[in-house]
Design an enzyme around this catalytic site. Sequence first.
Site, PDB file in Angstrom:
ATOM      1  N   SER A 201      -1.081  18.555 -20.625  1.00 24.79           N
ATOM      2  CA  SER A 201       0.220  18.048 -21.111  1.00 24.79           C
ATOM      3  C   SER A 201       1.202  17.907 -19.956  1.00 24.79           C
ATOM      4  O   SER A 201       2.134  17.113 -20.016  1.00 24.79           O
ATOM      5  CB  SER A 201       0.802  19.006 -22.151  1.00 24.79           C
ATOM      6  N   ASP A 202       0.978  18.709 -18.903  1.00 24.91           N
ATOM      7  CA  ASP A 202       1.858  18.612 -17.737  1.00 24.91           C
ATOM      8  C   ASP A 202       1.040  18.992 -16.508  1.00 24.91           C
ATOM      9  O   ASP A 202       0.086  19.775 -16.613  1.00 24.91           O
ATOM     10  CB  ASP A 202       3.055  19.555 -17.888  1.00 24.91           C
TER      11      ASP A 202
HETATM   12  N1  HPA Z   1       1.011  27.081 -17.793  1.00 25.62           N
HETATM   13  C1  HPA Z   1       0.458  27.756 -18.778  1.00 25.62           C
HETATM   14  N2  HPA Z   1       0.184  27.214 -19.944  1.00 25.62           N
HETATM   15  C2  HPA Z   1       0.464  25.921 -20.127  1.00 25.62           C
HETATM   16  C3  HPA Z   1       1.030  25.157 -19.131  1.00 25.62           C
HETATM   17  C4  HPA Z   1       1.320  25.773 -17.904  1.00 25.62           C
HETATM   18  O1  HPA Z   1       1.832  25.137 -16.987  1.00 25.62           O
HETATM   19  N3  HPA Z   1       1.205  23.907 -19.622  1.00 25.62           N
HETATM   20  C5  HPA Z   1       0.749  23.900 -20.876  1.00 25.62           C
HETATM   21  N4  HPA Z   1       0.292  25.132 -21.190  1.00 25.62           N
END
Ligand code: HPA
Length: 233
Positions: A201-202
Site C-alpha cells: 500500500s506504501d
Molecule cells: N509498516 C508496517 N506495516 C505496514 C506498513 C509499514 O510501513 N505499511 C502498511 N502496513
Amino acid sequence: MSIHIEAAKGQIADTILLPGDPLRAKWIADNFLENPEQYNSVRNMFGYTGLYQGKRISVQGTGMGIPSISIYVNELFSEYNVQTAIRVGTCGGLKGTDIRDLVIAMTASTDSYHNRRYMNLDYAPHANYELLEGAVKAARAKGVNYHVGAVATMDLFYDPNKNTLDLLEEHGVLALEMETSALYTLAARYGRRALTICTVSDHVRSGEQTPASERETGFRTMVELALAAALEG
Ligand code: HPA
C-alpha cells in the site's frame, strides 16, 4: 461465545479470511459472499459467514498488530475450530517491490517477543505450502505482479531506527507488516493452516502510496487470490 467473538459454535466456517480492518471484512462479505450472516459485532470487530462458489467461508476483522490479531486467531482456532486462516492485508514495500504489488508471505521475521513467549528460541514461522501454491497459481493466472518471500512483522509502525530497514533489505525481506509472524506461529501451535497475502500500500523507502481511488481494485484482486487459495489448497 468466546471473550471477543459472540458467535455460537458452528456459526464460523472452517476457512476464514482475516483483514485487519473490520470494514474490509464487511466489504468482503458484501462483495464476495452469498447470503452473508454477521456473527460478530463485539468491539465493532465485524465477522461474517456466507457462501463462495458453494463453499462456506467466514471473514473476520483482526485489528492491527500482533496483540490484536493473536486474540482473534487464538479464539478462532481454540473455540471455533477454524482450520484455514488467510490474512488479506496491506504492507509497506522494501527493495524490489513497487506499490500495488502483491506479496505472498512464505515466512515472517519479527522484532516482537510473541514467539519467544511460547518457545525460548527463534521459531521460524512459515506459511502452509498448499495455500501458498494455490495463491501463486491464482496470481500467475491473473497476470498480477507478485512476489513470494519473507516479510517482517514489526511492532513499531513508526520506527525511528532506519538501520532496521537496511538490515531487513540486506537479508532479502520484501515488506513490513504487523501480524503474520504471530498468525503463522499460532497456526503451527494449533496444527492449522495459514497464509498471508498483502498488497504493497506504501513504499517504505520512497514514501509513495497507492492512490485512494485504486485501493479497492487492489484489495479485490488480493481477496480473489485468497479465495482461490482457499478453494484449491
Ligand atoms: N509498516 C508496517 N506495516 C505496514 C506498513 C509499514 O510501513 N505499511 C502498511 N502496513
